[in-house]
Design a protein around this motif. Structure first.
Motif: not given
Length: 72
Positions: A5, A63, A66-67
């Motif tokens: 992150r 994010r 990435e998830g």
């Protein structure tokens, strides 16, 4: 290799800072073509507002992707 992150934020901030400079320069050139006349200070503030929005957008998209990488 998974991006942390923190590194997502560092990448987004770097991208947005470069974008800020390009945006302000572009505004300085393009605004007068549309009859908009802003001072340098006004252009800098307008650029900061769009930069803040862009920073949040870039981070959230990073994010989200990435998830998704972990899902498939």
């Amino acid at each position: 290799m998974k991006q942390s992150r923190w590194m997502s934020l560092v990448e987004a901030v770097t991208n947005v800072l470069v974008g800020y400079g390009v945006a302000v320069a572009t505004q300085w050139v393009v605004f007068p073509l549309f009859g908009l006349h802003a001072t340098l200070q006004e252009n800098l503030v307008i650029g900061l507002i769009f930069t803040a929005v862009s920073l949040v957008r870039s981070y959230l998209l990073r994010r989200a992707f990435e998830g998704l990488r972990g899902v498939g």
